[in-house]
Structures are given as C-alpha cells and as structure tokens.
Scaffold this active site. Structure first.
Site, mmCIF file in Angstrom:
data_model
loop_
_atom_site.group_PDB
_atom_site.id
_atom_site.type_symbol
_atom_site.label_atom_id
_atom_site.label_comp_id
_atom_site.label_asym_id
_atom_site.label_seq_id
_atom_site.Cartn_x
_atom_site.Cartn_y
_atom_site.Cartn_z
ATOM 1 N N SER A 1 0.807 -1.218 0.000
ATOM 2 C CA SER A 1 0.000 0.000 0.000
ATOM 3 C C SER A 1 0.841 1.269 0.000
ATOM 4 O O SER A 1 0.412 2.293 -0.528
ATOM 5 C CB SER A 1 -0.943 0.015 1.209
ATOM 6 O OG SER A 1 -0.199 -0.016 2.401
ATOM 7 N N ASP B 1 -0.818 5.434 12.137
ATOM 8 C CA ASP B 1 -0.695 3.984 12.384
ATOM 9 C C ASP B 1 0.756 3.518 12.320
ATOM 10 O O ASP B 1 1.013 2.325 12.339
ATOM 11 C CB ASP B 1 -1.565 3.207 11.382
ATOM 12 C CG ASP B 1 -1.179 3.467 9.936
ATOM 13 O OD1 ASP B 1 -0.154 4.127 9.690
ATOM 14 O OD2 ASP B 1 -1.907 3.016 9.038
ATOM 15 N N HIS C 1 1.521 3.996 7.341
ATOM 16 C CA HIS C 1 1.214 4.728 6.106
ATOM 17 C C HIS C 1 1.633 6.184 6.264
ATOM 18 O O HIS C 1 0.955 6.950 6.934
ATOM 19 C CB HIS C 1 -0.280 4.636 5.806
ATOM 20 C CG HIS C 1 -0.739 3.241 5.513
ATOM 21 N ND1 HIS C 1 -1.400 2.465 6.433
ATOM 22 C CD2 HIS C 1 -0.606 2.456 4.411
ATOM 23 C CE1 HIS C 1 -1.673 1.277 5.902
ATOM 24 N NE2 HIS C 1 -1.194 1.247 4.683
#
Lengths: 218, 218, 218, 218, 218, 218, 218, 218
Positions: free
Chosen positions: A15, A191, A194
């Site tokens: 991601s 988090d 990211h």
C-alpha cells in the site's frame, strides 16, 4: 545520475507504493502513479531532468506480502520489461504478526520472506539493468518495540540480499530515523505505517539520492 | 535557509494553490494541504528540516481572481497572522479574457490587477516577516501566443510590485520555460493551466530555492 | 450495584465515546448509542438488569477536547438532567501536541486541562447523583514513550480531581495495561487511540466494575 | 474455561450471526466479525483472556435456513478446520411459514430441519473438538403465539440432537425469556427476530456461560 | 357516496399515512401521495369516480404523535382549507411506551392523547364539511398482548370522541382483526405496525366503505 | 370468485407489469411485486380473501415485446408452474413504430405479434388451469390518432386469440376509455403509456372483475 | 442579421428553456447554457458569427408559469441588462389544467396569463433593444385535442401581444406543425412537451430565422 | 441533398464522436446519440428533413486510435450494414505522442496510421453507399505548434486517402481555422481537443455542408 535517457523504472510493493494508483498499471497522466513516493519520484525526475524522458510505472498493490508479489511477478514485473526495478516489501509480512496475531495463516515469517525475496531478485536480475531493494520500515522510534525489532530484522534481510546480489540498497528505516529524532511518529503516520506526504518525501529523497539525482541541477 | 523555527507560512491563490485542500483552512494531517505545490513544499520542509517545525497553511480557492482575494484578505490572510505570506494570483484574471471573451464582467484587466495586488501587498507588509510574490504562468511555449503574452504582462506586473516593495519574487513562468524546452505543454497540463505533479514540483522547487532550501542537507 | 431503578446515565467525551452515535443525542433504538463502550454498557445493563430500566444517553463528539466540552456543557450535560454523569476526555488535548506539533492553537496543555475539568466537575456535582471520571488512555505499552508519558500525566490529573471531589474514578490506562502485557498495541488499535471492539469491552468492563455490576447475576 | 490457547472458534448461522460481517470470511480487524453476538464474544474473550489468543471466525449469512447451511458446509465449516463450532439456525426455516405462508417452497418444516441438522452434526463431530448448538428463538413472550410455538418446537429439536450427540447446548429462548419478563418484546426487536445490542448481549452471555467464561477474572 | 364534486380531502397522521409522500404537501402526480392507503384511496376515487374530480392531499409525517400534529395543525390542516379531514394518529404515542420504555419524555399517555385529539377535532369541525377519525391499530391478534391492550384503549378514545362530536369513525383494528384470523401478523407487517400493501388495502377499504364508495360502479 | 385456495397466479408483460418488481422473480414481502396493478391485485386478494392464500408472482420486464417474452417463456412461465397465467403485452411492439420509426429492427408488426402470441398461448394452455389475456392500451382518447389505431388493432388480435382459444379476455382499452371521458390523458400518464396509480387501479379492477372478485365481501 | 457585435441575449422560460442550465445564471463554458435550444442557438452564433461576440444567457427555470416569471423578473431579466430578451412561457400554465385538473391553485388561466405577459413586456421594452416572444407549443398534431386547443389559444395571446407592442414573434407551434406532418409526436417527445434534440433544433431554427441568421454564411 | 430516404448513417471515431453516447450502440431516444456533433447532425436532419427518415448511429469510443477502430471494425461498422459511414480518427494517435511522450507503446505513428486507415476504407467501400472521411483537428491557431504540425500531417493523410479512394472528405481543421481567427482556442476547448457546443456546431456544419444539406429549406 544513474538513470539514462528513455529508461523505464518500475516500482512494486504494498500500500505504501500503491497509494491509489491506476489499475491495472499505474502510469501516464491524471494521477495514475498514485499519491505517494512513486508519484513524487516521477514528478521530480520530469521537473529536473525533462530531457531524459524517464518512464515510471507503479505496480504496487495494497495489502501485499512478498508471497503475493511472487504470485504476480511474471505479469507485473517481467512482462513489463523494465530497465530498473525497485522493490519495497515486508510491511504486511510483519504487521499481520502484530495486529492479527491469532490468524497465523496471514503471517509471513522471516525465513519464508528471505527465501522468497532472494528468489525473486535472482530470477529478475538477468532481465533488468538495475535493481533497487528498499527496506520496509516502521515509524516507531523505540528500537526495543517488538514490531520495530521484527521490522529491523526484515530490513537486515533486505540488506543481506542486496549485498549478496550486488544490487542497490535503500535503508528507508535509517532515513526515517533521522526525522523521528525531531518528530513524534504520529506526525508522520497515525498507524506508524502509512506515511504522510512528508513521509513519502523521505522515501522519494532516499531513492533519488541512491540513483544520483542532482537536486541543485539548474 | 530563510525560514526559521516555528514560523507560519501561508499560501494564498487560485485553483493551482487550492488543489482540493481542506476547508475552511488547509493545514494539519490527512491531505488538508491539498495535492499541489503547497503540499509538496510542506512535505519537503518537514522531511528535510523536521527540527524547524514550520507550520504551512493553504487558503487558496479555485477560480479566484485578485478581486476575490481582496474580498477575503482580512479573514484569510491578516487574521491568520502568518510570518510568511506567499501569493500566486492572476491565472483567472487573464484566462477569462480568453475562454469567455464575451462575458466581460468576469475579466480583471491589467490596471485593476496591478492596483489591487499592490494595495494588498502594501496593506500586509507591516504585519508579516516576509512576502513572496509568485507570478501566474501559462504552460505554452509559444511566446507570441495571445494568452501567453497577456500572462507575461501580468507576470511583469508582479515583478514590478515585488521590486518596488522589496519582497521576494518567484518567476514561475521562467521556471516552466526551462522544462517546456524538452516537454510539450500537454505533458504538463492538458489545459495549459492546471499542472501535473511534475508541474507542481517545478513550482515547489522554485519557491524552495527562493527561500534558501538546502536540497542536499543530510 | 450502584445504579438504581429509572436513573439516567449520561456519557460525554470524544470520538471514543461518540462512535457514530445518533445526533443530537444518542439514545433509543437502531444503534443510536454508537458502536463503542457506551453501547456495550447499555446492552449489558439491559440484558442483566432489565427490571431497572436504566436510561443511557451518549453525547460524545469526535475530536473534542475539554474546551469543546466546556462550550457545550450546559446544553449537553446540565440541561439533560442526568442522575449519573461519566466523563472521559483528554485524548485530543494530548494527541494534537504529538500529531500536529506545529499547530499550537490546537493543543490543550495540562494546566488548562486541569482547570477546565475541575471547573466542570465543581459546576456539575450539585446537580447529579454521581459523577464518574474516566482517564484518557494511550494504547502504547512503552511507558517511556513521549505521548504515553503525557497521557499518564493527564490521567494523574483526572485521578487528583476525582479524589479531591470524591467522585468515582476509572483508570482506563491501568485496565488496558493488563491486556497490553499479552497483546501488541496494534491488535487493539492501529493508531493506538481508537480501540477495537475488544478495547471497548475493556472500557465497558472497567466502568461496570466501578458501579458494582454483578456479572454472574442469574 | 473450556476454550484453550490458540483454538479457532467458528460461528455459523443466519442474519443474527451474520450482522454485516466481512465476506467471504468474518475474521480480523475493522469490524470483520459483524455487529452482533459473535463480535461481542470475540471482544470479551480478547479483553478478559488476552493470553489465550482465541481465533474467532464468523460465517453466518443472512436469510439462510439449515438447507443453505448444508449446501455450503464443506467450504464454510469443514475446510476452515475449526476447533470449536457453534451453530444457531432455524429462524428463517420457521419465519417463512409465517411471513410468506403462500410460498411453500421457502418453508423448511420440522422433519427436514431435524434430519438436516442431525446429519450436519454427525458429519462434523469427528473433525472438531467441540460443537455448540444454540436454539433459534422468537422474541415473543406469549407462549401460545403460533410462531413462538413453532420456534419452541424447533428449539426442542436442537436440544434433542445436542443430547443425542453429547454436544454443548445453549437455550437462547430460555435466556431471552428471563429478560422478556421485564421488557416488552419491541424493546429488544421491532420484528421480534433481529435483536438490539442488548439482545446480542443476552446471546453472548448465554454462549460464554456455557463455555465456562469467568466474568470476574481480574 | 358522500364525497362530492370538487371536494378536497386531507389525510393527516404518522408514518402509516406518510409513506414517502412528497414534501411539503403530498398531492399531484409522480407518487406525491406516497405509497400507502392514501395513494390507494386517491387511485380508486379517480378510477371509479373520474367525473367527481376529488382532490386528495396527504400531510402525514413519520414518527408523529398527536402532539406533533397539534404543533403543525394550523399550517398543515386549517390553512389548507379541506372539505374533508381524515385523522389517524396514536401509533407512536403508544409504541414509544413499549419500544423505548426508559425514555418517558417520548411517551404520550392516554389522558394527554385524549385531551389533545378532542381539542383538535373541536377546533376543526366548524371549518370543514366532514371529519373522519380512524383508530390507530396494532397487527397483533393476541388481545391480551400488553401493547395491543393499550392500542385498543386508544382506539376506544377515538371512538368516544367520534361519538361525542358526531363525526365519522373508522375502526381500523376491527378491519384488521378479520384478516388476522387467517393471516399471521408477520405476513402483514414484520414489526406489527407498518403494513404491507395488503394492509394498506384493508385501510383504504375501511375508509372508502365509510364514505359510501360503490365498488361495483360501472 | 374463480381463483381457488392455494393457487399460484403469474403475471407477465412489459414495464406496465414490471413496475420495479424484485428480480429474478417478483413475489414475497417488501414490495417484491412492484408498484403497479400486479401489486394492487395481490393486496386486494390478500385483504379480501385472506383465507384463500393466493400466491401472486410477477415476471414482467420493462421494454419487452412479445418476442422477448417468447425468448424467456420456458424459464419465466412454464418452469414456474402457475395455475393462472395473465399476459399483457404489445405496448412496445407498437410504440417503437411511433417513437423510433427509423429503427425498423425494433418494430414488431401485427402479423409477427399475432403469430407469436398465439403460439405462446397454445404452448401454455395444456399446463395451466386458466389463461387471462389483457390487451395493450394507449391513453389517448382520439380514436383517429395513428398510434391509438394501431394499438386498437393489436387489441383486436388479443381478443381474437382469446376467443379462438377460449381463455379469459380483459379489454383494458375499453376500461380506460370510460375514464378518459372525464379525465384528459395527461392526468393518467404524461407519456400516454405508463399509468399513474389511478391507471393501475383501472387495470387491477378490470382483472379482478374478470375473475369474479366480490368487492363488497365482508 | 439583427444581432450586433457585443450584444447580450437573454432567454427566459420554463423547463424547455432551462434544460439543466447552470444556476444561478446559465452562461459560460461547460454546458452552462443547458442542453436545449438556447445552447444550440449559442453554439451556432459562435460557430457562424465568431467575430460578433454575442453573449447568451439562460435564466429559464423548470416548472415556471408566467406568474413565477413575474416574481423573478427584476432579478433575472432587468438587473441583467440584456440587449435582447427572448421569452417562451405558458406550457405549465396550460399543462396543469390537464394533468392535475383537481388542483386549481396550480392553473394559470388565459386572462391572467395575458395580463401578466403583457405587463412584463410593457415593463421591459424601454430597457432593451429587442424583445422576442415565442409561443408555447404542444407536440400533438390533432388540432381538436383539448390541450392543443388551449395551447393554441395561449399562442394566439402571445401573437396578439407581439403585434400590439411591435416586438418580434416566433410561432413555435407552426414550426413544429411542419415536422409533425411526417413524424408522430412521440418521436419528438414522449410527453408531447419536452422535445428531443430534433425538437430543440426546430426551436433554434425558428429563433435564428427570425433574427436573420444566415445559414450559408461562409 | 445526398442522403436518401430510409438510409442509415453510421459515425465512428474517438471521444469527440462518442460524447457519452449510449452503449453498445448510440441510436434512438433519450440522448442515445451523445452530446456532440453526431447528435446535432441527427437533430438537424430530423428537424429539416423529417420525411426522409434518416437513421443515425454513433459507435465512437473515447480514447480510441485507428488501431482500436480496426479491432472492432467488423462488429461496429460492417455488421451494422450502414448506407453511409463517417470516420473521424487520429486525435489520440497524435495526442499520446505529446501528452505521454515517454510511453511509446501508446503512440500510433503516421505510417501505421495511414496504412490502417487505408485498409479500413478499402475493406469497407464495397459494402456501403458512401464513405465520409473527416480529418482529426487541433484547436491551436499557431501552425508552427509541434502538435498542430503533426495533426496537420495526419489530416493530409486523410485527404490523400480520400482522394485516392474517391470518398467524401471533410477538412475539419480548415473549418475550425476560420473560427480561430476570431476566437482564442480556449473559448472552444480548454484542452484544445474536446470542443464546446460551438465547436461541435462547426463539425456538424462541415459534415452537413458536404452532404448537401439545405439550411434554408422551408
């Protein structure tokens, strides 16, 4: 500057690489490269070296571990015939061990990670000009944190494979550690995984510095 | 590096500054600064100078001319008490003369533009540490193009005001002209106005170079 | 069991209390109490003590600091005339100091926090039967972590006010610390702040234990 | 406490089990277990027994009768190799006889229900450590109500199969009957079928009590 | 047939009357009258008595009790100057006592209900040709059910007021009781309150029969 | 009353039958029968003859001509084994000749229409108890209107087939003609094709009258 | 060609003029003029007479009658200071008499229509260079149709006012009648009111012919 | 007028032809022909020559180059059996060379373009009555602009093929050049490619003039 006129540079990963890129392949106009470091690398290459005509392609997919990379390697790396390949993988391999510890099917442990990544590099090197291996990272400044320790272990595996195979190595954790001296991790990522745009700028700089990008070029 | 610890830098302008920033003010996490050069400036400042703690605020609004800036100047500039103010305005002032030539109410001609911008700078200078005036630009390499000529005229006004008032001046058109030697304008912007990420990188570099950003800082 | 037949229990706080509750007030059917510990407390009270007819109301609002609570105290607490009031506030007061350190307007420092919370308790005690003060918490097991240290400091303020004023005190950080011995923080919350359902169960248990809830009641 | 370290517990059933769980399997973070009793069981297990690392999986599907369960049993139960299996089915088997009486193709009568459920238990017992059979229920306090009578008949079938096969038995109707003494059925469910959070708490408590959950564990 | 050429018939009530009607007033084409008995009454009047040109208006609002009706009576009844007024109210007055028993502010007890409804009829009679009072109803065949008993009590109040004031009276509960002999309540309404199209046909028939509608008119 | 206890009645046709019914088959609760005459027939059957337990199914599909009906006849009629079949088709067969006259592929002319419809009836009669043929209609009172004339021609074909095969016949155009004496066509349908609820009431009445529905049944 | 360099032409009317134009005023790029005859007039003026720089503005609003026009005349006509004004109104004034005959409040009868339109023209003529009055129309070829007859009556009023006041007159019904000889009305508009693009072409041609547009201009 | 009664005219091309047409084929009512020149041609043909009954079909697809046309030629041209075929292709063949110069896979160079287009014409001519070849165009008045030069080169290829094969030729660039003398390109298209309605009017006029459309026909 190591990148040369007309070369194709392919980025693959999870991601952090994906960042809402276009599918099936992230390249071209209208934000097709996503919103992360890949897009920033492309933007700076085009802005500073417009005459080189570097073609940047993003094939990162959110949630991938090294095993999912392996499953789509032929299609998403080899078939696209890049001149340069940049790989940053491992975040999810480690994270699942810490956020869903009870679901062991989702974990990719260090030995499996190392063997798979090494095989991918070995399989690919003959077909590309250069490989760049970027470590996964964890935006936690406490080196004794359990997940940070595991992430560092995976980063060491990446370094080892890079050294064995003689490819370029980018230590993203080291690059972030400099910033984490001044900024609490939550500033860069709620988090710890990211990154904000600032975090992506750290990644883009680390990559570009490794390939000899001249920031002060007129 | 001219920016100093703890300073607040406010950017105001039109859609090129706005870029989907958060409303009412673009600052903080989660893409609040938008997707353009302001966000890139902020990301690089945080990544390279994390210890300075620069606070970047974006109050650009799509479609604005210098007249709309004037109407919200108190609220969106003065009341926010920035240390630095960066203004890039004029695109729509010119563009409406060329894309909707029949609707003259929407045009802001050069004399009005100059008088208004000069007044805003004069009104603001006493309250801020520094002002940066960035020219509007047009991503057209043909200097004889009618709209390019007008845009250059407005850029010259910006330069004149900057010189008169002794504030910093960023010639964005000049920065783009270097790139336009190698890239056709459609690569940077289908409409010759709203830049791709590469175009925003050109703008971010031009701004950062002007304020003494050290790209190679360790 | 301290709660008595027909009493109204009002919970106020930030996003951890809010959890998508109905607006303007969270009470009644169809998930009006939100998806967090307030809903779980209500569900268990109704399931285990159906004859008491306890009325639970949720007025938490995401993003609130103690200052926003103060601003809406009359309307959202006093005017609703609860028998019991439970307050859990402070997360954002602390978090903004760590995730947006440059935007100091958004920070609520310890002295302001303490004075405001103390004033609210003093103002309210005469009008309600009982007050429950719950500490804010941070799902980070490293006690030396900077944000955890600050959060512990705010928790100590809550304890001090509870002791001074003789109201009930719930140490949510202590309740979580037991669980954090076995579970890495990411299992309970990716951002170390917004708990999973398991985290909300920890909060609901801590609250219910404090008010004498008998879990084994037939 | 009957559940042991590292065991996997799989819940299957209809909409009361499903509750908007993730598909294809409900497990992991971000509400993947749905919003009902399964999620509450999981939350309490993790909050009170964090060291056991119980893995909870939800494969309930809205609208299912025992026949649909049978059709997907291999894939959704056996292939997932749970240590514990909990089944709650029968609501729709009965309900369709009462809400769409003219469409007899949609009804599953008692003999078919009994034979199918017995076969599923027999097929599964050799492969799992424990089975829990939960009765369907109807939130109607009038025992002479036609649909309540039928639902009780199906509940008796579940009890009979549990006794024959020696598996654990949870009488959900009995658990609700206690609450229905004090609360009118509409408080727990407008349609007498889909429970509020309080109703799900009744179910979670009934299940956890059966497996020896210690509510007062420190 | 009591309705005469060119008359305006206004229906007011709660969600059973509203049924997604257009706002602010339900009249005209494109489903403006909603999907319930009001629309069916209008459709049958137009289909069978096209020459009468009856104008039907719907001002029901979901969730209303008699108190909300009172609050908007001037605007939604008197100002619209109907020839006929039909009122069906009381469902929510009763239901809240049973589905949210703890929130007593939401209940409208029988004395308040009676006094308010009587006042509305008294206030309105001088201004309209005819009033029709329809009872609220509960689709539960068990007359001993607590909520059914209360609803019957409110129905008796409606009958009493109709008799005292000499207006038309429609006993909807009696009309439904005939059907409930053959159909279980869940066939007509999952929640025993909001009827299916068949239930709305029962209501439309009861109303039309009362005003002398000739079903077999050629 | 011709319909008998427990029979299944299937309606097939075009958009006038479809009316947003559920797919693949329109039957059961929650508006599955659509918003048109089929739903109204079902509602009145259930409300007035609840003891008969008639099962109504709607398989109309918007835009269908008789050719599309033929293509799905096996699946949507024969395989569903109705006791009664009602067919209303032809609107689009005619309409396309008038609204898209240039696209002749979309037209179904009278000979093709007649042959296809006759074949469908012949194929079906042996398998069902009764067939009802309803004419298509056009809400235009001018009998000399070109499209009205064609529609009348198709209606005559339906009558002829009904007489030849001895099945029930409903002349919907005749039913509408009565209403059109008093109401201008735009009141019933802006496009003269898709009826308002009043128009659907005309259709439902015409069907129910044909099958002996007793409107005044107690 | 009557339109002269730099003139502003304002169109006002109902949905046939509106056609999803931008609000508050329809002018400029990106379909701001809507999708109907106004946009087509503008496109042809710009394509054939680009040197004239005609500014076209659309202030039609769906559903308007002449009364709504009157209510916003100052703001939407006079304040905008057009050189030319084109008015096409009356469709809804007539249509409501036929599609909602029972709601007489919505009808605007001929005398009111005539008086209002005459007053608007009188009030406006002194302030503009030219006025164009376009008749309303009804796409029905049967001249004996009731609504067509009424529409023709309103068209005659428009003609009378045009003649009295000496302004330009466009008989749109006459223009459509030519086409209706070959095309059935449903080809041009399902509802006989809102034209297809072909119908808008008829309107645009009628307007442009009246102002001397030279179609064959090179 | 070259078009004759009952003929079918098929337009194929890229986004300038597509313009949000219906898929799979653009023909019929409700904007199925899209919002561009094809719709305008159809509207004018129907409005001015209603008796001819010309059937217009649009099979343009956004983003197509001549290679994508070739790939779907059988299905989207030959199988549809048009009497007339109009082709306008080449925009994307050229544009990709200028907006994504680094992605050479996306470019269609002149030789490939010429060979493919010539083959398509040769393959099609025997099956249709007439072919119209329209050049691609670029809304840039500077003939020395690089992309304009390339587009002119492709236009010359189209002319050459038209002359060789004796089909009709429409020089759209020439038609636009007339307008560009008076209007700056941004008035017609922000991106110099996708025209405003005025631009589509230029295209429609150029096509219609070529087929002998009589604008002044009564």
């Amino acid at each position: 500057m190591l990148l040369q006129k007309g070369q194709k540079v392919l980025f693959i990963g999870d991601s952090i690489t994906d960042c809402e890129r276009a599918k099936p392949a992230g390249e071209g106009l209208f934000g097709a490269l996503g919103k992360g470091y890949v897009s920033m690398v492309d933007a700076l290459l085009q802005a500073v070296y417009p005459e080189l005509g570097i073609r940047v392609v993003n094939t990162g997919i959110s949630g991938n571990t090294v095993l999912e990379l392996q499953a789509r390697w032929q299609e998403d790396v080899l078939d696209r015939k890049p001149d340069w390949l940049s790989v940053m993988i491992g975040t999810n391999d480690v994270w699942r061990q810490y956020d869903t510890p009870f679901i062991k099917d989702w974990h990719v442990y260090a030995d499996k990670y190392e063997a798979t990544l090494r095989a991918l590099v070995a399989q690919t090197k003959p077909h590309v000009r250069n490989v760049v291996l970027m470590t996964p990272f964890y935006l936690e400044s406490n080196e004794q944190d359990a997940m940070r320790r595991t992430m560092d272990e995976y980063g060491a595996i990446v370094r080892k494979i890079a050294e064995e195979t003689g490819v370029l190595f980018v230590d993203t954790q080291a690059a972030f550690n400099v910033v984490l001296k001044d900024l609490y991790s939550a500033t860069l990522a709620w988090d710890r995984v990211h990154p904000s745009q600032a975090g992506h700028a750290v990644l883009a700089r680390a990559f570009l510095n490794k390939v000899g990008f001249e920031w002060n070029r007129a």
